[in-house]
Design a protein around this motif. Structure first.
Motif, PDB file in Angstrom:
ATOM      1  N   THR A  15      32.882  27.390 -14.388  1.00 13.86           N
ATOM      2  CA  THR A  15      33.155  25.968 -13.953  1.00 13.86           C
ATOM      3  C   THR A  15      32.739  25.058 -15.123  1.00 13.86           C
ATOM      4  N   THR A  16      33.267  23.633 -15.005  1.00 15.76           N
ATOM      5  CA  THR A  16      32.527  22.770 -15.926  1.00 15.76           C
ATOM      6  C   THR A  16      31.161  22.732 -15.547  1.00 15.76           C
ATOM      7  N   ARG A  17      30.825  22.748 -14.380  1.00 14.41           N
ATOM      8  CA  ARG A  17      29.097  22.519 -13.878  1.00 14.41           C
ATOM      9  C   ARG A  17      28.490  23.360 -14.759  1.00 14.41           C
ATOM     10  N   GLU A  18      28.882  24.788 -15.013  1.00 16.55           N
ATOM     11  CA  GLU A  18      27.999  25.855 -15.600  1.00 16.55           C
ATOM     12  C   GLU A  18      28.099  25.367 -16.907  1.00 16.55           C
ATOM     13  N   VAL A  19      28.850  24.937 -17.471  1.00 17.30           N
ATOM     14  CA  VAL A  19      28.899  24.509 -19.096  1.00 17.30           C
ATOM     15  C   VAL A  19      28.073  23.411 -19.271  1.00 17.30           C
ATOM     16  N   GLU A  20      28.000  22.451 -18.417  1.00 24.19           N
ATOM     17  CA  GLU A  20      27.173  21.214 -18.402  1.00 24.19           C
ATOM     18  C   GLU A  20      25.735  21.653 -18.236  1.00 24.19           C
ATOM     19  N   GLN A  21      25.524  22.548 -17.274  1.00 19.31           N
ATOM     20  CA  GLN A  21      24.175  23.089 -17.177  1.00 19.31           C
ATOM     21  C   GLN A  21      23.499  23.826 -18.385  1.00 19.31           C
ATOM     22  N   VAL A  22      24.511  24.444 -19.308  1.00 19.79           N
ATOM     23  CA  VAL A  22      23.888  24.992 -20.282  1.00 19.79           C
ATOM     24  C   VAL A  22      23.817  23.900 -21.611  1.00 19.79           C
ATOM     25  N   LEU A  23      24.582  23.002 -21.496  1.00 18.25           N
ATOM     26  CA  LEU A  23      24.400  21.993 -22.587  1.00 18.25           C
ATOM     27  C   LEU A  23      23.184  21.104 -22.251  1.00 18.25           C
ATOM     28  N   LEU A  24      22.806  20.951 -20.742  1.00 16.66           N
ATOM     29  CA  LEU A  24      21.544  20.323 -20.736  1.00 16.66           C
ATOM     30  C   LEU A  24      20.472  20.876 -21.199  1.00 16.66           C
ATOM     31  N   ARG A  25      20.464  22.163 -21.233  1.00 18.11           N
ATOM     32  CA  ARG A  25      19.153  23.239 -21.816  1.00 18.11           C
ATOM     33  C   ARG A  25      19.450  23.102 -23.588  1.00 18.11           C
ATOM     34  N   LEU A  26      20.774  22.963 -24.086  1.00 23.09           N
ATOM     35  CA  LEU A  26      20.548  22.980 -25.536  1.00 23.09           C
ATOM     36  C   LEU A  26      20.212  21.566 -26.029  1.00 23.09           C
ATOM     37  N   GLN A  27      20.538  20.533 -25.097  1.00 19.56           N
ATOM     38  CA  GLN A  27      20.054  19.016 -25.236  1.00 19.56           C
ATOM     39  C   GLN A  27      18.648  18.973 -25.739  1.00 19.56           C
ATOM     40  N   GLN A  28      18.039  20.155 -25.189  1.00 19.59           N
ATOM     41  CA  GLN A  28      16.426  20.091 -25.310  1.00 19.59           C
ATOM     42  C   GLN A  28      16.027  20.395 -26.639  1.00 19.59           C
ATOM     43  N   PHE A  29      16.883  21.010 -27.622  1.00 25.18           N
ATOM     44  CA  PHE A  29      16.717  21.467 -28.732  1.00 25.18           C
ATOM     45  C   PHE A  29      16.220  20.284 -29.584  1.00 25.18           C
ATOM     46  N   GLU A  30      15.739  20.966 -30.903  1.00 24.49           N
ATOM     47  CA  GLU A  30      15.704  19.861 -31.912  1.00 24.49           C
ATOM     48  C   GLU A  30      16.882  19.990 -32.980  1.00 24.49           C
ATOM     49  N   PRO A  31      17.072  18.616 -33.462  1.00 31.79           N
ATOM     50  CA  PRO A  31      16.492  17.431 -33.315  1.00 31.79           C
ATOM     51  C   PRO A  31      16.763  16.726 -32.282  1.00 31.79           C
ATOM     52  N   THR A  32      16.000  15.863 -31.593  1.00 33.25           N
ATOM     53  CA  THR A  32      16.120  15.135 -30.550  1.00 33.25           C
ATOM     54  C   THR A  32      17.368  14.366 -30.463  1.00 33.25           C
ATOM     55  N   GLY A  33      18.308  14.266 -29.451  1.00 35.30           N
ATOM     56  CA  GLY A  33      19.477  13.712 -29.354  1.00 35.30           C
ATOM     57  C   GLY A  33      20.609  14.440 -30.006  1.00 35.30           C
ATOM     58  N   ILE A  34      20.512  15.698 -30.254  1.00 41.36           N
ATOM     59  CA  ILE A  34      21.683  16.681 -30.540  1.00 41.36           C
ATOM     60  C   ILE A  34      22.532  17.016 -29.358  1.00 41.36           C
ATOM     61  N   LEU A  35      23.894  17.420 -29.714  1.00 41.50           N
ATOM     62  CA  LEU A  35      24.840  17.799 -28.746  1.00 41.50           C
ATOM     63  C   LEU A  35      25.011  16.654 -27.516  1.00 41.50           C
ATOM     64  N   ALA A  36      24.680  15.515 -28.045  1.00 42.05           N
ATOM     65  CA  ALA A  36      25.288  14.331 -27.153  1.00 42.05           C
ATOM     66  C   ALA A  36      26.816  14.229 -27.125  1.00 42.05           C
ATOM     67  N   ARG A  37      27.250  13.705 -26.066  1.00 41.72           N
ATOM     68  CA  ARG A  37      28.788  13.525 -26.035  1.00 41.72           C
ATOM     69  C   ARG A  37      29.296  12.130 -26.370  1.00 41.72           C
ATOM     70  N   ASP A  38      28.104  11.180 -26.672  1.00 38.79           N
ATOM     71  CA  ASP A  38      28.533  10.063 -27.356  1.00 38.79           C
ATOM     72  C   ASP A  38      27.040   9.304 -27.742  1.00 38.79           C
ATOM     73  N   LEU A  39      27.203   8.080 -28.264  1.00 37.94           N
ATOM     74  CA  LEU A  39      26.038   7.356 -28.930  1.00 37.94           C
ATOM     75  C   LEU A  39      25.072   7.155 -27.534  1.00 37.94           C
ATOM     76  N   ARG A  40      25.686   6.642 -26.587  1.00 38.45           N
ATOM     77  CA  ARG A  40      24.751   6.310 -25.351  1.00 38.45           C
ATOM     78  C   ARG A  40      23.859   7.429 -24.989  1.00 38.45           C
ATOM     79  N   GLU A  41      24.650   8.552 -24.704  1.00 40.57           N
ATOM     80  CA  GLU A  41      23.726   9.716 -24.265  1.00 40.57           C
ATOM     81  C   GLU A  41      22.815  10.235 -25.513  1.00 40.57           C
ATOM     82  N   CYS A  42      23.034  10.280 -26.782  1.00 41.61           N
ATOM     83  CA  CYS A  42      22.209  10.578 -27.771  1.00 41.61           C
ATOM     84  C   CYS A  42      20.940   9.669 -27.843  1.00 41.61           C
TER      85      CYS A  42
END
Length: 470
Positions: free
Chosen positions: A163-190
């Motif tokens: 599901t899309t939710r599953e992918v988004e949950q993993v994305l949230l985990r990866l967005q905690q990686f360094e450098p901070t702001g990585i894997l954002a979907r747009d400038l606002r999220e970054c």
């Protein structure tokens, strides 16, 4: 990172994010080359600093400690804290140096993210999703594909029911990686990801978050009237909020641009003598500093003249720099010693003896945060009798066991795999299934898909291709 800083340290129940502590943490992250450049700039800017043949800590202790400003500098600088995540990563090309130089490839963003993924606690399904997300990272660090497209691609690979939710949950985990702001979907999220790791007591942080969340277009248009009205701020406060937002990094991948090869100087040295293995700082890695004694002796305690204040300010800055360098060296040495204590068998027998090791193991041993361990092991190198290695090299995930509690590191399995293939009969190369069987006979249980993945990562063709080439 500016070396000059106003020297104020608030003492209270919570550690203040002072410029001095920011300096200490930033120095901890710098590669040898970057740190040399910072030291050179400090020497040029501060007449109270000079090169010295003695080590920096001794120079720190040369000045009389009864000076009123000396009491403001703690004997130990805390370079490990939750807010260490607020500082950017300094990952640039290593520098040149004598004796232990070697050629090495530069750190890439994909490599840095993959390394962090190997250290993360994810199951096999989550790992497949994470790998696809990392593959979709664009050159500036943003996610280059819509989540739904990544989901559909993974479904075609056999992840039924994804599901899309599953992918988004993993994305949230990866967005905690360094450098901070990585894997954002747009400038606002970054930008929001970077604001999320700032301390809660950061001045005007709620207003900065609201500005990014709702009013980026107004900021781009420099519509101050709208911003003041909607954020409820006067001109001075709005200036601070805008400055905070503009201090963020809209392109978090820039520090990880592809580089070819560079000479590197190790920060640490592993030596063996009659008492065993010793891990030491490489004394040749950096120039050594001390306080200039003639200028320091001119500083008068109660004199309020401009000349005396100039000397006093530079003396204070010099003290902070020396203490920050000393703290960096102490932290690097502690972490390096703990890592190599886990990997003594590697020093004795090589890659095949590499033990599983994750960031949490070292963080717990030295009582630091995992993010601090990640930073202090990035672009920091150790010279060993087996070569020069980045400290990150000694981390690898737990992979397979024999059912009786034995576990193996992915690095050791790769090394064993390389040796098995090197020794295979030329006319009958080992298939991936046969490699699985041979490793299992040695007590290493690894899936065929993992063998194929490791083989491809090593640049080794399939058995049919190896037979054709021989």
């Amino acid at each position: 990172m500016a070396m000059k800083a106003s020297l104020q340290l608030r003492v209270g129940t919570q550690l203040s994010m002072t410029p001095q502590l920011q300096q200490a943490i930033a120095l901890l992250q710098l590669s040898t080359l970057d740190l040399r450049q910072e030291i050179q700039q400090a020497l040029e800017a501060n007449p109270l600093l000079e090169l010295d043949d003695d080590f920096g800590e001794q120079a720190v202790n040369e000045l009389p400690q009864e000076d009123e400003w000396a009491s403001e500098i703690p004997s130990e600088l805390t370079t490990d804290s939750d807010w260490s995540d607020t500082y950017p990563d300094y990952s640039s090309a290593p520098g040149e140096g004598p004796d232990f130089e070697r050629q090495a490839a530069g750190q890439t963003l994909a490599g840095h993210l993959t390394w962090q993924l190997e250290m993360a606690d994810l199951d096999a399904r989550q790992r497949l999703i994470a790998e696809s997300l990392i593959d979709a990272v664009g050159p500036t660090g943003y996610l280059s594909q819509p989540i739904d497209d990544i989901r559909d691609g993974l479904r075609q690979q056999g992840l039924d029911g994804l599901t899309t939710r599953e992918v988004e949950q993993v994305l949230l985990r990866l967005q905690q990686f360094e450098p901070t702001g990585i894997l954002a979907r747009d400038l606002r999220e970054c930008l929001l990801l970077q604001l999320a790791v700032l301390p809660d007591d950061t001045t005007l942080l709620p207003q900065a978050r609201r500005l990014v969340r709702q009013f980026l277009e107004a900021l781009a248009a420099d519509d101050r009237r709208l911003l003041k009205r909607r954020l409820g701020l006067d001109d001075a406060a709005l200036d601070k909020v805008i400055a905070l937002v503009r201090s963020l990094n809209p392109r978090p991948a820039n520090a990880y641009a592809e580089v070819s090869g560079h000479y590197i100087t190790p920060d640490l040295i592993a030596r063996h003598d009659e008492s065993g293995w010793r891990i030491e700082l490489n004394a040749e890695a950096l120039p050594r500093l001390r306080i200039q004694p003639d200028y320091a002796s001119l500083v008068r305690r109660a004199d309020k003249s401009l000349d005396n204040q100039f000397l006093k300010d530079h003396l204070q800055e010099a003290r902070w720099l020396l203490k920050s360098l000393s703290s960096r060296n102490d932290t690097l040495l502690r972490v390096g010693q703990e890592i190599m204590a886990h990997q003594i068998e590697f020093l004795e027998r090589g890659e095949e003896a590499m033990r599983p090791l994750i960031l949490a193991d070292i963080a717990q041993a030295v009582d630091m945060h995992e993010s601090t361990i990640s930073r202090v092991t990035t672009q920091k190198f150790i010279h060993t009798p087996r070569g020069v290695f980045e400290l990150k090299y000694f981390f690898s995930s737990h992979v397979g066991g024999n059912g009786e509690g034995d576990i193996h590191s992915s690095t050791a399995i790769r090394a064993r795999l390389r040796k098995l293939i090197a020794d295979e009969p030329p006319r009958k190369p080992l298939s991936d299934n046969r490699l699985v069987e041979l490793l299992e006979e040695e007590g290493i249980k690894v899936a065929r898909r993992t063998i194929a993945k490791y083989r491809e990562a090593l640049g080794i063709p399939s058995s049919s291709e190896r037979k054709r080439f021989r």
